[in-house]
Design a protein around this motif. Structure first.
Motif, PDB file in Angstrom:
ATOM      1  N   MET A 154     -13.281   4.161   3.440  1.00  0.00           N
ATOM      2  CA  MET A 154     -12.221   4.107   4.461  1.00  0.00           C
ATOM      3  C   MET A 154     -11.634   5.476   4.773  1.00  0.00           C
ATOM      4  SD  MET A 154      -9.212   2.454   2.235  1.00  0.00           S
ATOM      5  CE  MET A 154      -9.929   2.057   0.676  1.00  0.00           C
ATOM      6  N   HIS A 155     -11.632   6.367   3.775  1.00  0.00           N
ATOM      7  CA  HIS A 155     -11.113   7.723   4.001  1.00  0.00           C
ATOM      8  C   HIS A 155     -12.128   8.745   3.479  1.00  0.00           C
ATOM      9  CE1 HIS A 155      -7.086   5.583   3.568  1.00  0.00           C
ATOM     10  NE2 HIS A 155      -6.941   6.215   4.706  1.00  0.00           N
ATOM     11  N   ARG A 213     -15.272  -0.494   4.218  1.00  0.00           N
ATOM     12  CA  ARG A 213     -14.176  -0.523   3.245  1.00  0.00           C
ATOM     13  C   ARG A 213     -14.359   0.543   2.157  1.00  0.00           C
ATOM     14  NH1 ARG A 213      -9.376  -1.619   2.158  1.00  0.00           N
ATOM     15  NH2 ARG A 213      -8.795  -2.367   0.114  1.00  0.00           N
ATOM     16  N   ARG A 224      -0.132  -1.478   7.215  1.00  0.00           N
ATOM     17  CA  ARG A 224       0.422  -0.222   6.724  1.00  0.00           C
ATOM     18  C   ARG A 224       1.293   0.521   7.732  1.00  0.00           C
ATOM     19  NH1 ARG A 224      -3.271   3.290   2.873  1.00  0.00           N
ATOM     20  NH2 ARG A 224      -1.133   3.939   2.399  1.00  0.00           N
ATOM     21  N   PHE A 246      -0.046   4.185  -2.162  1.00  0.00           N
ATOM     22  CA  PHE A 246      -0.985   5.252  -1.784  1.00  0.00           C
ATOM     23  C   PHE A 246      -0.261   6.257  -0.889  1.00  0.00           C
ATOM     24  CE2 PHE A 246      -3.420   1.297  -2.473  1.00  0.00           C
ATOM     25  CZ  PHE A 246      -3.981   1.673  -3.677  1.00  0.00           C
ATOM     26  N   CYS A 277      -5.350   9.344  -3.793  1.00  0.00           N
ATOM     27  CA  CYS A 277      -4.667   8.453  -2.840  1.00  0.00           C
ATOM     28  C   CYS A 277      -3.233   8.183  -3.256  1.00  0.00           C
ATOM     29  CB  CYS A 277      -5.337   7.093  -2.757  1.00  0.00           C
ATOM     30  SG  CYS A 277      -7.068   7.105  -2.522  1.00  0.00           S
ATOM     31  N   ARG A 326      -0.577   9.195  -0.350  1.00  0.00           N
ATOM     32  CA  ARG A 326      -1.406  10.180   0.330  1.00  0.00           C
ATOM     33  C   ARG A 326      -1.492   9.917   1.835  1.00  0.00           C
ATOM     34  NH1 ARG A 326      -3.540  15.099  -0.848  1.00  0.00           N
ATOM     35  NH2 ARG A 326      -3.423  14.341  -2.986  1.00  0.00           N
ATOM     36  N   GLY A 376      -6.279  -1.933  -5.317  1.00  0.00           N
ATOM     37  CA  GLY A 376      -6.034  -1.675  -3.895  1.00  0.00           C
ATOM     38  C   GLY A 376      -7.027  -0.681  -3.327  1.00  0.00           C
ATOM     39  N   ARG A 377      -7.994  -0.260  -4.136  1.00  0.00           N
ATOM     40  CA  ARG A 377      -9.009   0.738  -3.748  1.00  0.00           C
ATOM     41  C   ARG A 377      -8.367   2.083  -3.483  1.00  0.00           C
ATOM     42  NH1 ARG A 377     -11.659  -2.470  -5.149  1.00  0.00           N
ATOM     43  NH2 ARG A 377     -12.081  -0.903  -6.665  1.00  0.00           N
ATOM     44  N   GLY A 378      -7.822   2.665  -4.529  1.00  0.00           N
ATOM     45  CA  GLY A 378      -7.287   4.009  -4.377  1.00  0.00           C
ATOM     46  C   GLY A 378      -7.160   4.649  -5.745  1.00  0.00           C
ATOM     47  N   ASN A 406     -12.203  10.049  -6.344  1.00  0.00           N
ATOM     48  CA  ASN A 406     -10.864  10.281  -5.837  1.00  0.00           C
ATOM     49  C   ASN A 406      -9.976  10.967  -6.869  1.00  0.00           C
ATOM     50  OD1 ASN A 406      -7.987   8.912  -4.962  1.00  0.00           O
ATOM     51  ND2 ASN A 406      -9.337   9.396  -3.258  1.00  0.00           N
ATOM     52  N   GLY A 458      -5.446  10.403   3.737  1.00  0.00           N
ATOM     53  CA  GLY A 458      -6.655  10.326   2.920  1.00  0.00           C
ATOM     54  C   GLY A 458      -7.854  10.968   3.605  1.00  0.00           C
ATOM     55  N   ASP A 477     -11.524  11.041   1.515  1.00  0.00           N
ATOM     56  CA  ASP A 477     -11.314  11.297   0.087  1.00  0.00           C
ATOM     57  C   ASP A 477     -11.875  10.195  -0.818  1.00  0.00           C
ATOM     58  OD1 ASP A 477      -9.394   9.264   0.134  1.00  0.00           O
ATOM     59  OD2 ASP A 477      -7.688  10.573  -0.289  1.00  0.00           O
ATOM     60  N   THR A 478     -12.516   9.196  -0.235  1.00  0.00           N
ATOM     61  CA  THR A 478     -13.217   8.217  -1.074  1.00  0.00           C
ATOM     62  C   THR A 478     -14.648   8.682  -1.374  1.00  0.00           C
ATOM     63  OG1 THR A 478     -14.010   6.949   0.820  1.00  0.00           O
ATOM     64  CG2 THR A 478     -11.915   6.255  -0.139  1.00  0.00           C
ATOM     65  N   ASN A 530       0.801  -1.229   0.000  1.00  0.00           N
ATOM     66  CA  ASN A 530       0.000   0.000   0.000  1.00  0.00           C
ATOM     67  C   ASN A 530       0.831   1.275   0.000  1.00  0.00           C
ATOM     68  OD1 ASN A 530      -2.911  -0.964   0.241  1.00  0.00           O
ATOM     69  ND2 ASN A 530      -1.853  -2.157   1.807  1.00  0.00           N
TER      70      ASN A 530
HETATM   71  N1  LIG Z   1      -6.482   7.922   0.591  1.00  0.00           N
HETATM   72  C1  LIG Z   1      -6.990   6.788   0.221  1.00  0.00           C
HETATM   73  N2  LIG Z   1      -8.264   6.697  -0.061  1.00  0.00           N
HETATM   74  N3  LIG Z   1      -6.201   5.713   0.195  1.00  0.00           N
HETATM   75  C2  LIG Z   1      -6.606   4.427  -0.228  1.00  0.00           C
HETATM   76  C3  LIG Z   1      -5.809   3.382   0.439  1.00  0.00           C
HETATM   77  C4  LIG Z   1      -6.134   1.992  -0.029  1.00  0.00           C
HETATM   78  C5  LIG Z   1      -5.397   0.921   0.726  1.00  0.00           C
HETATM   79  N4  LIG Z   1      -5.548  -0.358   0.106  1.00  0.00           N
HETATM   80  C6  LIG Z   1      -5.862   0.834   2.168  1.00  0.00           C
HETATM   81  O1  LIG Z   1      -6.768   0.088   2.429  1.00  0.00           O
HETATM   82  O2  LIG Z   1      -5.339   1.467   3.034  1.00  0.00           O
END
Ligand SMILES: NC(=[NH2+])NCCC[C@H](N)C(=O)O
Length: 403
Positions: free
Chosen positions: A264-265, A261, A179, A157, A391, A159, A385-387, A345, A213, A267-268, A154
């Motif tokens: 998660m942030h 999920r 992380r 990302f 991110c 960010r 990785g969902r970003g 994002n 994020g 910024d999503t 990760n």
């Molecule tokens: N700023 C963000 N939205 N970052 C995305 C992070 C994705 C990363 N796979 C996590 O789960 O941490």
């Protein structure tokens, strides 16, 4: 060298990226969930996508710094090398015998090779164990799929592991086990790399959980902080205290986001695309609320107001009539799909100019209709990785916004 960021949208000058590498090749169906990936990325294609992202930024005059290069240069500094080596060796998982073997292994690596290990980790079979130098009970009982040093897939990302607020850097305190070690790398870079000598810190690892994020610089002096799965209310409070003490902001908006999920942030679900416009996930836009935390005078405790609807609280704090909202997708199902694929994002390169994933067709059309130019990039592998572009970037220099 002056690093300075006071908004989400001021013309981007310098950005920190991480080109994904061998750490992505560590992902398997056995470990992808705990390593926070939803699929197994095709590494070569992810690198091509990332190179195209970096090229799109450079074409618009953005200086792109790569984390692995900064780390390699940092590891040439003896103190930094000692500190980072010490940090991986201190893991209680190792035990003394294996720790000694790993220490021997790391000692022979040049800075670039050591940077590779710190990023991609060390697999069981990569550690050479001989009868004269046995690995002991820990190594013997390890599954061959276990890592001696865990990889950091990760890191891509960037960010989340550090952030800049005006001329100060914050090294964050990441919530998820997979992380946590990321911020040991960013911490060493900012403390030891010659480029950052003398930089002051606004946040340090080891403090309450906070991830980049969740931090949105809505306007000079006004910062929104999402609290949910990654950033805790205590992390938001700590950031508030530190930015107030340093005179970096007068108002913090604390925004609860669902601990899921998909969100998660902050910024999503919400990113800025103009000085007074956000791209936002309509399924949450109206429900999102904010607590306004205002700096106290002369060290008094900050004042907490609210909750109020996020958009109202934000516009008030920013001292504008209203924050314009551009919806992710059109209908709720498309919006849900495109939010999941990081349609929200976006990374702004300047007011009304941003980078987004090409696959989010409806969202990108919405942006265009609203007069925002979108630079599309491919993200079929990067997105696993969902970003998205926000991110995957940590802005270090943006042109200050004049108010
Ligand atoms: N700023 C963000 N939205 N970052 C995305 C992070 C994705 C990363 N796979 C996590 O789960 O941490």
């Amino acid at each position: 060298m002056t690093h300075y960021v006071d908004s989400e949208v001021g013309r981007l000058g310098t950005v920190l990226l991480h080109r994904p590498g061998p750490e992505l090749a560590r992902l398997t169906p056995r470990n992808n969930d705990s390593l926070l990936f939803d699929a197994i990325p095709w590494v070569g294609r992810a690198q091509e996508e990332h190179d195209a992202f970096a090229a799109a930024l450079r074409e618009r005059g953005v200086e792109v710094l790569y984390l692995a290069n900064l780390l390699t240069e940092t590891l040439a500094v003896a103190d930094a090398r000692a500190e980072l080596t010490e940090q991986v060796l201190s893991s209680p998982r190792l035990g003394d015998t294996l720790r000694a073997r790993v220490a021997d292994h790391l000692a022979y690596l040049d800075p670039a090779a050591l940077a590779d290990v710190l990023i991609a980790g060390l697999a069981h079979e990569e550690l050479r164990i001989s009868p004269e130098r046995p690995g002991g009970i820990v190594y013997t009982l390890m599954d061959r799929h276990d890592f001696v040093i865990e990889p950091l897939p990760n890191l891509l990302f960037t960010r989340d592991s550090s952030l800049w607020i005006k001329n100060r850097v914050g090294v964050t305190s990441l919530a998820m086990r997979a992380r946590r070690r990321e911020s040991t790398l960013t911490n060493a870079i900012y403390r030891h790399h010659p480029r950052f000598v003398g930089t002051e810190f606004v946040y340090q690892p080891g403090l309450e959980h906070l991830e980049g994020g969740d931090v949105l610089l809505l306007a000079p002096g006004v910062i929104a902080v999402g609290v949910g799965e990654r950033t805790t209310p205590a992390g938001a409070e700590r950031l508030g205290r530190q930015v107030f003490a340093a005179g970096l902001a007068h108002t913090i908006l604390v925004v609860p986001v669902a601990q899921k999920r998909a969100t998660m942030h902050l910024d999503t679900v919400c990113t800025m695309v103009d000085v007074d416009a956000v791209l936002m996930y309509p399924n949450v836009a109206d429900a999102l609320s904010a607590y306004t935390v205002i700096a106290g005078a002369d060290g008094d405790d900050p004042r907490v107001d609210g909750p109020a609807p996020f958009l109202r609280a934000a516009a008030d704090a920013m001292d504008i009539d209203q924050l314009r909202v551009i919806d992710t997708g059109l209908d709720p199902v498309t919006a849900e799909r495109e939010q999941w694929d990081d349609g929200n994002n976006t990374l702004a390169l300047a007011p009304r100019l941003c980078v987004g994933y090409e696959r989010n067709v409806e969202t990108n059309a919405q942006l265009e209709r609203a007069g925002i130019e979108l630079i599309p990039i491919a993200g079929s592998e990067l997105g696993s990785g969902r970003g998205g572009p926000r991110c995957m970037s940590c802005p270090m220099v943006r042109e200050p916004l004049r108010r």
